[in-house]
Design a protein around this motif. Sequence first.
Motif, PDB file in Angstrom:
ATOM      1  N   LYS A 119       0.843  -1.203   0.000  1.00 33.17           N
ATOM      2  CA  LYS A 119       0.000   0.000   0.000  1.00 33.17           C
ATOM      3  C   LYS A 119       0.878   1.252   0.000  1.00 33.17           C
ATOM      4  CE  LYS A 119      -4.130   1.887   0.511  1.00 33.17           C
ATOM      5  NZ  LYS A 119      -5.092   1.841  -0.580  1.00 33.17           N
ATOM      6  N   ILE A 120       1.892   1.270   0.852  1.00 33.16           N
ATOM      7  CA  ILE A 120       2.802   2.415   0.945  1.00 33.16           C
ATOM      8  C   ILE A 120       3.521   2.619  -0.386  1.00 33.16           C
ATOM      9  CG2 ILE A 120       4.949   3.221   2.029  1.00 33.16           C
ATOM     10  CD1 ILE A 120       3.920   1.874   4.633  1.00 33.16           C
ATOM     11  N   ASN A 121       3.975   1.531  -0.987  1.00 31.04           N
ATOM     12  CA  ASN A 121       4.697   1.605  -2.255  1.00 31.04           C
ATOM     13  C   ASN A 121       3.792   2.126  -3.377  1.00 31.04           C
ATOM     14  OD1 ASN A 121       7.200   1.337  -3.440  1.00 31.04           O
ATOM     15  ND2 ASN A 121       6.831  -0.763  -4.138  1.00 31.04           N
ATOM     16  N   SER A 122       2.552   1.668  -3.407  1.00 30.02           N
ATOM     17  CA  SER A 122       1.628   2.118  -4.456  1.00 30.02           C
ATOM     18  C   SER A 122       1.292   3.601  -4.283  1.00 30.02           C
ATOM     19  CB  SER A 122       0.359   1.279  -4.461  1.00 30.02           C
ATOM     20  OG  SER A 122      -0.394   1.507  -3.294  1.00 30.02           O
ATOM     21  N   GLU A 123       1.147   4.051  -3.028  1.00 36.40           N
ATOM     22  CA  GLU A 123       0.880   5.468  -2.777  1.00 36.40           C
ATOM     23  C   GLU A 123       2.071   6.327  -3.204  1.00 36.40           C
ATOM     24  OE1 GLU A 123      -0.068   5.735   1.366  1.00 36.40           O
ATOM     25  OE2 GLU A 123      -2.100   4.952   1.083  1.00 36.40           O
ATOM     26  N   LYS A 124       3.264   5.849  -2.925  1.00 34.86           N
ATOM     27  CA  LYS A 124       4.477   6.560  -3.299  1.00 34.86           C
ATOM     28  C   LYS A 124       4.527   6.751  -4.811  1.00 34.86           C
ATOM     29  CE  LYS A 124       8.229   4.771  -1.517  1.00 34.86           C
ATOM     30  NZ  LYS A 124       9.396   3.862  -1.401  1.00 34.86           N
ATOM     31  N   LYS A 125       4.177   5.708  -5.557  1.00 36.98           N
ATOM     32  CA  LYS A 125       4.194   5.787  -7.019  1.00 36.98           C
ATOM     33  C   LYS A 125       3.042   6.645  -7.544  1.00 36.98           C
ATOM     34  CE  LYS A 125       6.756   1.593  -7.900  1.00 36.98           C
ATOM     35  NZ  LYS A 125       6.891   0.435  -8.763  1.00 36.98           N
ATOM     36  N   ALA A 126       1.921   6.627  -6.830  1.00 34.32           N
ATOM     37  CA  ALA A 126       0.778   7.431  -7.253  1.00 34.32           C
ATOM     38  C   ALA A 126       1.096   8.923  -7.134  1.00 34.32           C
ATOM     39  CB  ALA A 126      -0.444   7.087  -6.411  1.00 34.32           C
ATOM     40  N   TYR A 127       1.884   9.308  -6.134  1.00 32.98           N
ATOM     41  CA  TYR A 127       2.258  10.718  -5.953  1.00 32.98           C
ATOM     42  C   TYR A 127       3.153  11.207  -7.091  1.00 32.98           C
ATOM     43  CZ  TYR A 127       0.358  10.625  -1.206  1.00 32.98           C
ATOM     44  OH  TYR A 127      -0.468  10.532  -0.134  1.00 32.98           O
ATOM     45  N   ARG A 128       3.843  10.321  -7.777  1.00 28.98           N
ATOM     46  CA  ARG A 128       4.735  10.712  -8.866  1.00 28.98           C
ATOM     47  C   ARG A 128       3.947  11.140 -10.107  1.00 28.98           C
ATOM     48  NH1 ARG A 128       8.623   5.456  -8.477  1.00 28.98           N
ATOM     49  NH2 ARG A 128       9.446   5.849  -6.401  1.00 28.98           N
ATOM     50  N   LYS A 129       2.742  10.658 -10.251  1.00 32.20           N
ATOM     51  CA  LYS A 129       1.942  10.965 -11.448  1.00 32.20           C
ATOM     52  C   LYS A 129       1.493  12.422 -11.438  1.00 32.20           C
ATOM     53  CE  LYS A 129       0.019   6.368 -12.174  1.00 32.20           C
ATOM     54  NZ  LYS A 129      -1.218   5.607 -12.275  1.00 32.20           N
ATOM     55  N   ASN A 130       1.289  12.945 -12.650  1.00 31.76           N
ATOM     56  CA  ASN A 130       0.743  14.309 -12.754  1.00 31.76           C
ATOM     57  C   ASN A 130      -0.722  14.292 -12.334  1.00 31.76           C
ATOM     58  OD1 ASN A 130       3.090  15.376 -13.741  1.00 31.76           O
ATOM     59  ND2 ASN A 130       2.577  14.974 -15.875  1.00 31.76           N
ATOM     60  N   PRO A 131      -1.175  15.339 -11.655  1.00 32.78           N
ATOM     61  CA  PRO A 131      -2.588  15.388 -11.275  1.00 32.78           C
ATOM     62  C   PRO A 131      -3.454  15.569 -12.524  1.00 32.78           C
ATOM     63  CG  PRO A 131      -1.450  17.374 -10.591  1.00 32.78           C
ATOM     64  CD  PRO A 131      -0.414  16.467 -11.135  1.00 32.78           C
ATOM     65  N   LEU A 132      -4.681  15.107 -12.439  1.00 33.29           N
ATOM     66  CA  LEU A 132      -5.598  15.210 -13.583  1.00 33.29           C
ATOM     67  C   LEU A 132      -5.867  16.672 -13.896  1.00 33.29           C
ATOM     68  CD1 LEU A 132      -8.111  12.386 -12.734  1.00 33.29           C
ATOM     69  CD2 LEU A 132      -6.355  12.347 -14.481  1.00 33.29           C
ATOM     70  N   LYS A 133      -5.938  17.039 -15.157  1.00 30.76           N
ATOM     71  CA  LYS A 133      -6.152  18.440 -15.558  1.00 30.76           C
ATOM     72  C   LYS A 133      -7.584  18.776 -15.723  1.00 30.76           C
ATOM     73  CE  LYS A 133      -1.710  18.672 -17.736  1.00 30.76           C
ATOM     74  NZ  LYS A 133      -0.957  18.824 -18.911  1.00 30.76           N
TER      75      LYS A 133
END
Length: 133
Positions: A119-133
Amino acid sequence: MDQEQLLKELNFKAVKSSGPGGQHVNKTASKVELQFDVWESSGISEEEKIRVLKKLKSRLTKENILILQSDESRSQHKNKELVSQRFLIILKNALKKPKIRKKTRPSKASKMKRLKKKKINSEKKAYRKNPLK
């Protein structure tokens, strides 16, 4: 396994050794060849014979004879001792019973720990993505 009986059953043969040694090497047979017939041995039981045949399958001849050589020393007597010791070590290792594997399951705590890390690892990777425009 009866070590004294096994050592009595060994057949030794002295052969001319290869390699450097000067003029003396052509006259002396310092290399020692050990032969041990597994089926004819009375020093090990039938069960042990089967285990040895299975474990040392690649080292045995078609007649189930184990052949070991030693030419480490210039002395025939020293080579005879070395090859005898190596034979006993190989035989002891072949006679060891393998440990029985016990089936185990992961504990509840280890499962939870793994899922938490995921869960922690997936959240870490999710933060790397650009936010939806």
